[in-house]
Design a protein around this motif. Structure first.
Motif, PDB file in Angstrom:
ATOM      1  N   ASP A  66       6.493   5.338  -2.360  1.00  0.00           N
ATOM      2  CA  ASP A  66       6.102   6.131  -1.198  1.00  0.00           C
ATOM      3  C   ASP A  66       7.142   7.211  -0.908  1.00  0.00           C
ATOM      4  O   ASP A  66       6.818   8.367  -0.656  1.00  0.00           O
ATOM      5  CB  ASP A  66       5.980   5.201   0.018  1.00  0.00           C
TER       6      ASP A  66
ATOM      7  N   GLU B 237      -3.564   8.496  -4.363  1.00  0.00           N
ATOM      8  CA  GLU B 237      -3.063   9.709  -5.005  1.00  0.00           C
ATOM      9  C   GLU B 237      -3.998  10.846  -4.662  1.00  0.00           C
ATOM     10  O   GLU B 237      -5.074  10.632  -4.110  1.00  0.00           O
ATOM     11  CB  GLU B 237      -2.983   9.501  -6.522  1.00  0.00           C
TER      12      GLU B 237
ATOM     13  N   TYR C 173      -2.158  -4.490  -4.612  1.00  0.00           N
ATOM     14  CA  TYR C 173      -1.442  -3.223  -4.608  1.00  0.00           C
ATOM     15  C   TYR C 173      -2.453  -2.098  -4.556  1.00  0.00           C
ATOM     16  O   TYR C 173      -3.435  -2.089  -5.289  1.00  0.00           O
ATOM     17  CB  TYR C 173      -0.574  -3.093  -5.864  1.00  0.00           C
TER      18      TYR C 173
ATOM     19  N   GLU D 213      -2.809   2.282  -4.170  1.00  0.00           N
ATOM     20  CA  GLU D 213      -2.093   3.550  -4.138  1.00  0.00           C
ATOM     21  C   GLU D 213      -3.084   4.679  -3.893  1.00  0.00           C
ATOM     22  O   GLU D 213      -4.160   4.721  -4.475  1.00  0.00           O
ATOM     23  CB  GLU D 213      -1.343   3.785  -5.459  1.00  0.00           C
TER      24      GLU D 213
ATOM     25  N   ALA E 225       5.050  -3.380  -8.230  1.00  0.00           N
ATOM     26  CA  ALA E 225       4.326  -3.483  -6.966  1.00  0.00           C
ATOM     27  C   ALA E 225       3.055  -4.303  -7.134  1.00  0.00           C
ATOM     28  O   ALA E 225       2.574  -4.916  -6.186  1.00  0.00           O
ATOM     29  CB  ALA E 225       3.990  -2.096  -6.445  1.00  0.00           C
TER      30      ALA E 225
ATOM     31  N   VAL F  82       0.855  -1.183   0.000  1.00  0.00           N
ATOM     32  CA  VAL F  82       0.000   0.000   0.000  1.00  0.00           C
ATOM     33  C   VAL F  82       0.893   1.235   0.000  1.00  0.00           C
ATOM     34  O   VAL F  82       1.779   1.369   0.835  1.00  0.00           O
ATOM     35  CB  VAL F  82      -0.930   0.033   1.231  1.00  0.00           C
ATOM     36  N   VAL F  83       0.661   2.104  -0.975  1.00  0.00           N
ATOM     37  CA  VAL F  83       1.430   3.347  -1.048  1.00  0.00           C
ATOM     38  C   VAL F  83       0.509   4.491  -0.653  1.00  0.00           C
ATOM     39  O   VAL F  83      -0.531   4.689  -1.263  1.00  0.00           O
ATOM     40  CB  VAL F  83       1.989   3.563  -2.469  1.00  0.00           C
ATOM     41  N   GLY F  84       0.895   5.218   0.365  1.00  0.00           N
ATOM     42  CA  GLY F  84       0.074   6.319   0.848  1.00  0.00           C
ATOM     43  C   GLY F  84      -1.048   5.803   1.738  1.00  0.00           C
ATOM     44  O   GLY F  84      -1.238   4.593   1.895  1.00  0.00           O
TER      45      GLY F  84
END
Lengths: 431, 237
Positions: free
Chosen positions: B159, A358, A354, A356, B189, A318-320
């Motif tokens: 990130d 934004e 995945y 993200e 990813a 997980v990004v963010g």
């Protein structure tokens, strides 16, 4: 010989053991000030009134009564009555004794005018009472703590112990009063003639004396201070260790036992090991966030549930992160459904997840390399895909796209535009 | 073991471009650094079919002296060891033996460990749960001078390089990812193999590798303020 020796040894032991002594206590029941007089009277078998009057009369001898009272107060333990709550103090009783005491003091002042010995006695008595008050203000557990950290000088530990502000203030005032009393006393004793220079000399002498005491006591105080700090750190470490031990006991050992019992069932063993690994990782590396509040935590929880239920591993990235609201929760639910589908139908051990965050949209990708399926072959009866994924995303203004081909795996792409209102509305209560 | 076979199909695809003749003529030499003897034995057994394991070490001091003597192609490096761990080995070896490539291998996938080792000079980072075939593929890739990014590492990098308006960019060349690099990382990813990324983006596998290597270089060279701070901050988020 040996037998005789034994006998003698036994006799010595018997002689050393003291008979149960009648202990002196301060009863809580009949006290006027602190129960010293009542305790003494009970111990000596005298009437309480006689003891009280004796103490008050002793005041006249340079404040000896007060000094004795303070000394007994400091050393006598309080008698704890278990069966009933102690009676309240009768403050009216103080009046006659106070009056007698005042009378005795006045009489003494009239008869012996201004003798130095008397003043010194009074000073010592006042200092003793001050010290007694400080001693008794501290609670018994704290005092026990001082005794264990500094057995040779518990009172020193009391002075240097790190404690809360109230005690600090109290100690400060108490110490200040004592020092002031000492200085004024020194001045009064050393300069009975009242000339200014000798008063100054007295003050200087007193300060030099204090400095000397400080120099002598400083290393001891410093050592004591360090000891107490080390002890406190040790306690914190011990607490951490206990927490770790509890975690290992509750989780790791439990899981290991389960693994041993289920060692024939590979799938179950894998499931157990993965679950334990996840919980250890969370414990070691991750801050705990509530799945109902944060997007990443919610996704990770969904992945963990699927891992546990279907004995597969979900590689979660997980990004963010963002706040959870109703729409985000719907996105998480759709992602969970996609994970469940992959776990059930793809026939693989690993699924990639995945997500993200934004500024303008949230996206989630669920991908497996499994069997795949022909999209045109999916009938309307398949609620999992139609209702739980595509329909759910559309209802909340998002989009779901499914790419799959037989034998090439499946990827579910979920996107949800971030609406300004929901983002700001979600954030403001937290800030 | 269905997992390893399922995944090796994907991982093997990216390495497939290496000709078998080349592999036969010269097997890669690999050195293991890990304080767990059991783990070293396991890796040695698993990798035996693919590469030559030329030595192993259980401590930083032992590793430094033995790697200097053995001069392997690739060192598999544990992150956490009692006397300093992977960073200490990297710091001691990077200058004197630039030809030796390092691949970090650890149970930890904490951000600070991952980013820390990469910035110290490791060319990749994989976790100990990796399957033997994937590990062998990763070793080959590192030996070729490429980078190995697990999905999780790709996520961390995304990130770390996330465009935050409040952070000034000192060097646009190093402190920002290009759109293409970002796309490649996102696909990594998402669990895509290099071959699949190439297909998805209509570029060659070589180009994918170039992008990943560029990202690695940026990750190592960039002085972007938050990059060092970021790993520590992440624990507090």
């Amino acid at each position: 010989m040996t037998i005789g020796g034994h006998d003698r040894g036994g006799a010595i032991t018997a002689a050393v053991t003291p008979p149960p002594a009648r202990r002196l206590y301060r009863p809580r029941d009949h006290r006027i000030v602190a129960g010293v007089a009542a305790g003494l009277a009970e111990h000596l078998g005298l009437p309480v009134l006689a003891v009280r009057i004796a103490l008050v009369v002793l005041l006249g001898f340079s404040g000896l009564g007060l000094l004795l009272y303070a000394a007994y107060w400091a050393v006598l333990p309080q008698q704890v009555s278990i069966d009933r709550p102690p009676e309240r103090r009768d403050y009216a009783m103080l009046l006659p004794f106070g009056a007698i005491g005042l009378g005795v003091v006045l009489l003494q002042a009239l008869v012996f005018k201004d003798n130095a010995a008397g003043t010194i006695g009074w000073l010592i008595a006042v200092v003793a009472v001050g010290a007694g008050i400080i001693w008794h203000q501290s609670d018994p557990t704290r005092r026990g703590h001082w005794t264990t950290t500094a057995p040779q000088a518990p009172w020193l530990a009391a002075v240097v112990a790190e404690s809360d502000r109230r005690y600090f203030l109290f100690r400060f005032i108490g110490g200040g009063v004592l020092v002031a009393t000492g200085i004024i006393g020194a001045v009064a004793v050393l300069a009975p003639t009242g000339s200014l220079s000798s008063v100054f000399n007295g003050v200087i002498f007193a300060l030099v004396g204090l400095l000397g005491v400080g120099v002598v006591a400083a290393p001891l105080l410093w050592r004591m201070f360090n000891q107490l700090r080390a002890e406190r750190e040790g306690r914190i470490r011990e607490q951490e260790r206990a927490e770790l031990a509890a975690m290992i006991h509750d989780q790791v050992l439990h899981t290991l036992a389960l693994i041993q019992r289920n060692s024939a069932d590979i799938k179950e063993v894998q499931r157990l090991a993965r679950g334990q690994e996840r919980s250890l990782r969370n414990w070691l590396y991750k801050p705990t966030a509530s799945p109902t509040e944060r997007f990443a935590a919610a996704l990770e929880q969904a992945a963990a549930e699927v891992e546990d239920t279907y004995a597969i591993s979900v590689e979660t990235v997980v990004v963010g992160d963002t706040e959870c609201d109703e729409r985000v929760a719907a996105l998480v639910a759709a992602a969970r459904e996609a994970l469940v589908n992959a776990a059930r139908h793809a026939g693989v051990q690993t699924v990639s997840l995945y997500a993200e965050v934004e500024s303008d949209e949230l996206s989630v990708f669920v991908r497996d390399r499994g069997a795949g399926f022909d999209l045109s072959g999916v009938g309307d009866s398949r609620h999992g895909v139609r209702g739980s994924i595509i329909g759910r995303m559309q209802r909340h203004g998002g989009k779901a796209e499914i790419r799959s081909a037989t034998g090439e795996g499946t990827e579910v792409r979920l996107t949800l535009p971030a609406s300004r209102e929901s983002v700001t509305a979600g954030k403001e209560p937290a800030r | 073991m269905s997992e390893s076979s399922a995944r090796s199909g994907a991982a093997g695809g990216a390495v497939g471009r290496e000709s078998t003749a080349e592999q036969e003529s010269r097997r890669l030499t690999v050195f293991l650094v890990d304080d767990h003897a059991m783990f070293r034995a396991g890796v040695r057994a698993e990798l035996g079919a693919h590469v030559d394991v030329v030595g192993e070490a259980s401590s930083v001091a032992e590793a430094v002296s033995k790697i200097a003597a053995a001069e392997p192609d690739v060192v598999l490096l544990d992150v956490h060891m009692p006397d300093g761990g992977g960073r200490a080995v990297l710091d001691a070896m990077r200058r004197s033996h630039p030809q030796v490539r390092f691949l970090a291998l650890s149970v930890s996938d904490a951000a600070e460990d991952v980013i820390g080792l990469i910035r110290a000079g490791a060319r990749g980072y994989v976790t100990k749960t990796i399957s033997p075939d994937e590990l062998a593929a990763a070793i080959k890739r590192v030996a070729d001078g490429d980078a190995v990014f697990s999905p999780r590492l790709a996520g961390f990098v995304l990130d770390a390089f996330a465009s935050r308006p409040d952070v000034p960019v000192a060097d646009p060349e190093l402190d920002q990812l290009t759109n293409r690099e970002r796309e490649v990382l996102r696909l990594l990813a998402r669990g895509y193999a290099y071959k699949e990324i190439a297909k998805e983006l209509f570029i060659s596998i070589k180009t994918v590798e170039t992008h990943v290597s560029n990202v690695l270089r940026k990750l190592q060279m960039s002085n972007r303020y938050e990059l060092s701070r970021w790993a520590a901050d992440r624990r507090l988020v």
